[in-house]
Scaffold this motif. Structure first.
Motif, PDB file in Angstrom:
ATOM      1  N   ALA A   1       2.605  -7.106   6.614  1.00  0.00           N
ATOM      2  CA  ALA A   1       3.828  -6.551   6.026  1.00  0.00           C
ATOM      3  C   ALA A   1       4.167  -7.256   4.715  1.00  0.00           C
ATOM      4  N   GLU A   2       3.976  -8.556   4.665  1.00  0.00           N
ATOM      5  CA  GLU A   2       4.223  -9.296   3.423  1.00  0.00           C
ATOM      6  C   GLU A   2       3.271  -8.839   2.324  1.00  0.00           C
ATOM      7  N   GLN A   3       2.035  -8.575   2.684  1.00  0.00           N
ATOM      8  CA  GLN A   3       1.063  -8.066   1.713  1.00  0.00           C
ATOM      9  C   GLN A   3       1.473  -6.688   1.205  1.00  0.00           C
ATOM     10  N   VAL A   4       1.938  -5.826   2.119  1.00  0.00           N
ATOM     11  CA  VAL A   4       2.405  -4.500   1.722  1.00  0.00           C
ATOM     12  C   VAL A   4       3.566  -4.616   0.746  1.00  0.00           C
ATOM     13  N   LEU A   5       4.524  -5.465   1.059  1.00  0.00           N
ATOM     14  CA  LEU A   5       5.698  -5.618   0.197  1.00  0.00           C
ATOM     15  C   LEU A   5       5.313  -6.136  -1.176  1.00  0.00           C
TER      16      LEU A   5
ATOM     17  N   THR B   1      -4.040  -2.558  22.849  1.00  0.00           N
ATOM     18  CA  THR B   1      -3.389  -1.519  23.656  1.00  0.00           C
ATOM     19  C   THR B   1      -2.744  -0.420  22.828  1.00  0.00           C
ATOM     20  N   LEU B   2      -2.559  -0.657  21.522  1.00  0.00           N
ATOM     21  CA  LEU B   2      -1.933   0.345  20.660  1.00  0.00           C
ATOM     22  C   LEU B   2      -2.935   0.815  19.617  1.00  0.00           C
ATOM     23  N   PRO B   3      -3.209   2.110  19.550  1.00  0.00           N
ATOM     24  CA  PRO B   3      -4.267   2.595  18.649  1.00  0.00           C
ATOM     25  C   PRO B   3      -4.001   2.361  17.171  1.00  0.00           C
ATOM     26  N   LEU B   4      -2.728   2.235  16.782  1.00  0.00           N
ATOM     27  CA  LEU B   4      -2.407   2.026  15.368  1.00  0.00           C
ATOM     28  C   LEU B   4      -1.602   0.737  15.171  1.00  0.00           C
ATOM     29  N   TYR B   5      -1.896  -0.259  15.974  1.00  0.00           N
ATOM     30  CA  TYR B   5      -1.191  -1.531  15.923  1.00  0.00           C
ATOM     31  C   TYR B   5      -1.187  -2.110  14.506  1.00  0.00           C
ATOM     32  N   GLY B   6       0.033  -2.248  13.951  1.00  0.00           N
ATOM     33  CA  GLY B   6       0.183  -2.919  12.667  1.00  0.00           C
ATOM     34  C   GLY B   6      -0.412  -2.190  11.483  1.00  0.00           C
ATOM     35  N   ILE B   7      -0.639  -0.878  11.588  1.00  0.00           N
ATOM     36  CA  ILE B   7      -1.241  -0.112  10.492  1.00  0.00           C
ATOM     37  C   ILE B   7      -0.129   0.477   9.633  1.00  0.00           C
ATOM     38  N   PRO B   8      -0.071   0.152   8.328  1.00  0.00           N
ATOM     39  CA  PRO B   8       1.009   0.664   7.471  1.00  0.00           C
ATOM     40  C   PRO B   8       0.752   2.100   7.033  1.00  0.00           C
ATOM     41  N   PHE B   9       1.822   2.895   7.019  1.00  0.00           N
ATOM     42  CA  PHE B   9       1.660   4.286   6.627  1.00  0.00           C
ATOM     43  C   PHE B   9       2.879   4.776   5.873  1.00  0.00           C
ATOM     44  N   ALA B  10       2.709   5.917   5.222  1.00  0.00           N
ATOM     45  CA  ALA B  10       3.772   6.553   4.445  1.00  0.00           C
ATOM     46  C   ALA B  10       3.994   7.965   4.964  1.00  0.00           C
ATOM     47  N   VAL B  11       5.178   8.508   4.683  1.00  0.00           N
ATOM     48  CA  VAL B  11       5.562   9.846   5.135  1.00  0.00           C
ATOM     49  C   VAL B  11       6.096  10.627   3.938  1.00  0.00           C
TER      50      VAL B  11
ATOM     51  N   GLY C   1      -4.204   2.119  -2.386  1.00  0.00           N
ATOM     52  CA  GLY C   1      -4.299   0.997  -1.467  1.00  0.00           C
ATOM     53  C   GLY C   1      -2.979   0.406  -1.059  1.00  0.00           C
ATOM     54  N   GLN C   2      -1.877   1.157  -1.194  1.00  0.00           N
ATOM     55  CA  GLN C   2      -0.574   0.642  -0.783  1.00  0.00           C
ATOM     56  C   GLN C   2      -0.344   0.793   0.713  1.00  0.00           C
ATOM     57  N   VAL C   3      -0.982   1.778   1.331  1.00  0.00           N
ATOM     58  CA  VAL C   3      -0.917   1.993   2.780  1.00  0.00           C
ATOM     59  C   VAL C   3      -2.305   2.420   3.249  1.00  0.00           C
ATOM     60  N   SER C   4      -2.505   2.371   4.560  1.00  0.00           N
ATOM     61  CA  SER C   4      -3.806   2.749   5.116  1.00  0.00           C
ATOM     62  C   SER C   4      -3.942   4.248   5.330  1.00  0.00           C
ATOM     63  N   PHE C   5      -2.816   4.916   5.630  1.00  0.00           N
ATOM     64  CA  PHE C   5      -2.847   6.367   5.775  1.00  0.00           C
ATOM     65  C   PHE C   5      -1.462   6.903   5.466  1.00  0.00           C
TER      66      PHE C   5
ATOM     67  N   MET D   1      -3.270  -8.061 -10.060  1.00  0.00           N
ATOM     68  CA  MET D   1      -3.198  -6.758  -9.372  1.00  0.00           C
ATOM     69  C   MET D   1      -2.995  -6.990  -7.881  1.00  0.00           C
ATOM     70  N   PRO D   2      -2.052  -6.275  -7.229  1.00  0.00           N
ATOM     71  CA  PRO D   2      -1.824  -6.467  -5.799  1.00  0.00           C
ATOM     72  C   PRO D   2      -3.085  -6.168  -4.998  1.00  0.00           C
ATOM     73  N   GLU D   3      -3.230  -6.883  -3.894  1.00  0.00           N
ATOM     74  CA  GLU D   3      -4.385  -6.681  -3.033  1.00  0.00           C
ATOM     75  C   GLU D   3      -4.273  -5.334  -2.333  1.00  0.00           C
ATOM     76  N   ARG D   4      -5.401  -4.616  -2.236  1.00  0.00           N
ATOM     77  CA  ARG D   4      -5.398  -3.328  -1.575  1.00  0.00           C
ATOM     78  C   ARG D   4      -5.294  -3.515  -0.062  1.00  0.00           C
ATOM     79  N   ILE D   5      -4.515  -2.640   0.571  1.00  0.00           N
ATOM     80  CA  ILE D   5      -4.416  -2.644   2.029  1.00  0.00           C
ATOM     81  C   ILE D   5      -5.706  -2.047   2.586  1.00  0.00           C
TER      82      ILE D   5
END
Length: 602
Positions: free
Chosen positions: A26-30, A66-76, A162-166, A1-5
């Motif tokens: 990003a590799e984990q997300v993919l 310095t970035l509030p969402l640095y490297g955080i994966p999300f969907a739209v 668990g595919q994205v954080s938000f 089972m893929p690891e949850r983000i």
């Protein structure tokens, strides 16, 4: 089972202290998306090379501090524009290539977030079930054929799985709250206008909101603050007043609870029980509690689909619907076509009645600060929705569809599970711009009612699966010495939970000195009962006898009551074994917590 983000807070910590890089993430997300493109959750995903390239640029040019969402994966949700990607709104023939990002997406990208892709939805954001899409019907992460809720179905499932954080959704009648409820996550529906709807395919333009899905309230609020802002392209935008940025403390709030005669659970006693339990928990957090009539709220909600606002849904799609009627699903077309029944006189009559109802509701805010309602009165399977798509969709919207008409802010949070294993949820509502106060109370509620993270919440096994849930408390936990006795017999982890506060946990001496936990049930009236952390495992029924045969005295299998009222099989200890000086470790809350504390002391 893929690891949850991980959640936003977890990933922040990993970036700053754990050595994680955006490229590794990003590799984990993919890896978690393998085979997902074209599936029911995703309509389009960002090409792997493009996602990795953005992650590498972020690592090379930005600082996580310095970035509030640095490297955080999300969907739209795929009714929101992303430059260079097709916006379908759940209708392939309607699709167009977006020239620029919607402002809400651009702000998230500028904050360092990593866009993963665009998610499935009920066509043209019309529906609350998640089953009205030519790309396929999303199902709840809890299985059993349960609907995902809609219209923001894919966004909610992507977060819950668990595919994205938000993820971003939209919410006109409840589309940012119903899917959260049915997938056990947080759904934040902000005050209309705080998140720009420029670049969003309109459902009902004067009522539409962009919403946020996350696994906890703090994450959702972080996204809200990163994404909010007035856009010149959005005539509906409104800034958050400076005096409303700081939230009020829960203990200063007056909670409104619906009168019993106004509550409808459609015969679902389990949801009624869970709502009562949620209200009881909220009572301990707020300053005052009072009863509130719901008639004005409910009548306002009826205007959305039984009044002229359905004509507003048609206004933006009339030309496409006339030219391409076959491209629209029959159930969606049927809803939209009802807008032709109304004329200008009906519109003004509807506006006048809504204004009267809003005035009545505004008076209630002089008596209470927040209203709590069930998010949904009951849940449905995909098969049940197929039997009555309109009627069951209407039932799902009973407690949600009035919010935007009445200009309310809302936060939806999980509220445990029914005895049948169905997810329960409640929603906190307040007047416009009370968003941060609603969120603070919602966060306090989740802290008070979920001391054990339930990363994969337990659900009842589907009928005919020949499996049963079994609660384990010690050496059968994942990674412990006897866990293989479960996994070798086909058991799978269903999630973390805790018992009802009717148990005590003891450390029994063993020959190897490691000790063994013994869970003992106490009398209902015993004030010293504790909730104890357990893991729930799905075990083939045929293997229960084999597991029992390997359980040494004084342990045995018996019925364990969970915090949500369910009774499941579990490992119990006979009371005689703790009468001879066994160490009472109940206050630790669980075997792992006890061992961590013991290690720190040594």
């Amino acid at each position: 089972m893929p690891e949850r983000i991980g959640s936003i807070s977890e990933l922040r910590s990993a970036y700053r202290h754990g050595g994680l890089t955006p490229t590794e993430l990003a590799e984990q997300v993919l890896a978690g998306l393998s085979g997902a493109d074209g599936g029911p959750v995703w309509i389009t995903t960002v090409p792997a090379g493009q996602l990795l390239a953005r992650a590498e640029r972020l690592a090379a040019t930005a600082d996580p501090a310095t970035l509030p969402l640095y490297g955080i994966p999300f969907a739209v949700k795929d009714n929101i524009d992303v430059a260079g990607m097709t916006t379908t709104a759940g209708c392939p023939d309607f699709g167009y290539s977006a020239v620029e990002d919607a402002p809400v997406v651009r702000r998230l990208l500028d904050a360092g977030a990593l866009l993963v892709g665009k998610t499935n939805l009920d066509q043209f954001a019309t529906g609350l079930t998640g089953s009205r899409s030519p790309y396929g019907s999303c199902a709840s992460v809890f299985g059993g054929g349960l609907i995902s809720g809609g219209s923001s179905s894919g966004s909610a499932v992507a977060v819950a799985a668990g595919q994205v954080s938000f993820a971003l959704g939209t919410d006109t009648a409840g589309s940012g709250r119903v899917p959260a409820a049915l997938n056990g996550i947080v759904g934040l529906k902000p005050t209309r206008g705080l998140l720009s709807t420029a670049g969003v395919v309109p459902a009902c333009r004067s009522l539409d909101c962009v919403s946020v899905f996350a696994t906890d309230v703090a994450d959702a609020v972080d996204v809200l603050h990163a994404a909010r802002g007035v856009s010149a392209a959005d005539p509906w935008g409104r800034p958050l007043p400076a005096e409303r940025v700081v939230a009020r403390m829960p203990g200063t709030l007056r909670l409104g609870v619906p009168r019993a005669e106004d509550l409808e659970f459609f015969g679902d006693a389990g949801q009624a029980v869970r709502f009562a339990a949620g209200v009881q928990a909220l009572r301990g957090l707020v300053g005052q509690v009072g009863s509130v009539p719901l008639q004005s709220f409910l009548e306002a909600g009826e205007l959305l689909y039984q009044g002229p606002w359905v004509a507003e849904r048609l206004a933006g799609l009339d030309g496409f619907l006339r030219e391409h009627p076959e491209a629209v699903l029959p159930v969606t077309r049927g809803v939209l076509e009802t807008g032709r029944r109304y004329d200008a006189i009906d519109v003004f009559r509807g506006q006048h009645r809504l204004r009267e109802l809003r005035a009545q509701v505004d008076q209630l805010w002089h008596e209470v600060d927040v209203l709590v309602v069930p998010t949904v009165g009951t849940t449905f399977t995909l098969a049940e929705v197929a039997e009555d798509p309109i009627g069951r969709n209407t039932a799902l919207g009973r407690y949600t569809q009035f919010a935007n008409l009445l200009d309310l802010a809302a936060v939806t949070v999980p509220n445990g599970f029914t005895a049948a294993g169905r997810p329960a949820s409640l929603t906190l509502l307040g007047p416009a711009f009370s968003d941060t106060t609603m969120a603070r109370l919602a966060a306090a509620f989740t802290t008070a009612t979920r001391t054990v993270p339930e990363t994969t919440a337990p659900a009842a096994a589907p009928p005919g699966s020949a499996q049963t849930l079994i609660a384990v408390v010690g050496r059968h936990l994942a990674g412990e010495s006897r866990n293989a006795e479960l996994t070798e017999r086909g058991a799978t982890l269903a999630g973390a939970a805790r018992t009802a506060p009717r148990y005590r946990l003891y450390r029994l001496e063993t020959a190897d000195g490691a000790g063994l936990p013994g869970l003992v049930r106490v009398a209902e009236a015993d004030p010293d009962g504790h909730p104890i952390e357990v893991e729930l495992w799905r075990l083939p029924v045929a293997a229960v006898g084999e597991v029992l045969a390997g359980v040494p005295a004084p342990l045995s299998l018996g019925w364990v009551r969970l915090h949500d009222g369910r009774e499941v099989l579990g490992f119990l200890c006979e009371a005689y074994a703790v009468d001879s000086g066994a160490e009472d470790i109940s206050a630790a809350g669980g075997w792992r917590a006890y061992r961590r504390a013991a290690a720190q002391r040594s």
